[in-house]
Design a protein around this motif. Sequence first.
Motif, PDB file in Angstrom:
ATOM      1  N   LEU A   3      44.848  33.798  37.821  1.00  0.00           N
ATOM      2  CA  LEU A   3      46.351  33.415  37.772  1.00  0.00           C
ATOM      3  C   LEU A   3      47.220  32.498  37.439  1.00  0.00           C
ATOM      4  O   LEU A   3      47.748  31.759  37.259  1.00  0.00           O
ATOM      5  N   ARG A   6      48.534  30.263  34.256  1.00  0.00           N
ATOM      6  CA  ARG A   6      48.386  31.240  33.267  1.00  0.00           C
ATOM      7  C   ARG A   6      50.044  31.433  32.590  1.00  0.00           C
ATOM      8  O   ARG A   6      50.789  31.843  33.397  1.00  0.00           O
ATOM      9  N   GLN A  93      51.390  37.433  32.705  1.00  0.00           N
ATOM     10  CA  GLN A  93      50.896  36.978  32.380  1.00  0.00           C
ATOM     11  C   GLN A  93      49.747  37.682  32.317  1.00  0.00           C
ATOM     12  O   GLN A  93      49.068  37.542  31.041  1.00  0.00           O
ATOM     13  N   GLY A  97      47.393  37.173  28.540  1.00  0.00           N
ATOM     14  CA  GLY A  97      45.741  37.157  28.379  1.00  0.00           C
ATOM     15  C   GLY A  97      45.484  37.815  26.802  1.00  0.00           C
ATOM     16  O   GLY A  97      44.233  37.668  27.026  1.00  0.00           O
ATOM     17  N   PHE A 232      38.774  32.037  30.728  1.00  0.00           N
ATOM     18  CA  PHE A 232      39.723  31.354  32.035  1.00  0.00           C
ATOM     19  C   PHE A 232      39.335  31.178  33.021  1.00  0.00           C
ATOM     20  O   PHE A 232      40.493  31.172  34.288  1.00  0.00           O
ATOM     21  N   SER A 234      39.183  33.937  34.912  1.00  0.00           N
ATOM     22  CA  SER A 234      40.490  34.794  36.263  1.00  0.00           C
ATOM     23  C   SER A 234      39.705  35.470  36.844  1.00  0.00           C
ATOM     24  O   SER A 234      40.279  36.322  37.731  1.00  0.00           O
TER      25      SER A 234
END
Length: 304
Positions: A3, A6, A93, A97, A232, A234
């Motif tokens: 993250l 982010r 966060q 997202g 992203f 992630s």
Amino acid sequence: MNLDGRRESTNVEDRRGMSSGAKAGVGGGIMGIIIALIAMFMGGGNIGNLGGGGGIDLGDVLGGMLGGSGQIQTQGQTEFSEEEQALYKFSCQILGGTEDVWSKIFREQRLGEYKDPTMVIYSGATSTACGQGQAAMGPFYCSGDQCLYLDLSFFSTMKQQLGADGDFAYAYVIAHEVGHHVEYLTGILDKIHANMRKYGQGSAQANKESVRIELLADYLAGCWAHYDNELFGSMDDGDLREAIDCAQKIGDDYLQKRSQGYAVPESFTHGTSDQRMRWFKAGYESGDVQSGINAALNTNYSQL
């Protein structure tokens, strides 16, 4: 999860440290916590539906969940541990997202306009448009105010009492509740709740309808993970395993067997461990929201 960099959602209301005036009964321990989780873990739509009509007084187990003090100690608390603040940032966060991902999905899959929900982070108990919310309910979504409610202590409960740990497991919890918001925006939640009221709260048929919306929320959480990773990058090694392990440990059959030694299928409201793992994984692998909605609404219950 990765993250780094982010953004944090601004659609967050921090009610930690605010006194609700609510009290909790003393005790309950591990059995009380597990029973509460069976009744209402990841509840969908409104507080009145979370317990499934089982007659469980969740306030009676709240004391055990919060350490057995019996009184929710929230008033005047203004400082929080480094661990809690890290969880707060993490939750913001993850919500950010979900906003990015679901806005994109709604636009590209022509589902209408995505309206961001608000995440209320609270301590012990809080008021909602659906009634009084308490930590023993676990995270839940209220369609009356389009808010998801989260007491961060629930993550400790997941880790200590259920052995479900890891940042992606925690993200799955939030994404599941956002999944209920997606159900609300698409009209599915109101439709299923109407069916549940028609059949009678707590009836076997109403419980089957509840399983449909819970499995769909798992599927939608998987869809979010699919696109969040695509956008992203992630996902780290082991993240998917954490979510699947969490889904396995919150299945109705798993929790009932832990609490009473056997499972009662007609009382299931959220789905078996196998179902929850399978639906989350299907959403993660496909990212096809409409297919999941169609499957949840049209599949024979025995084949869900």
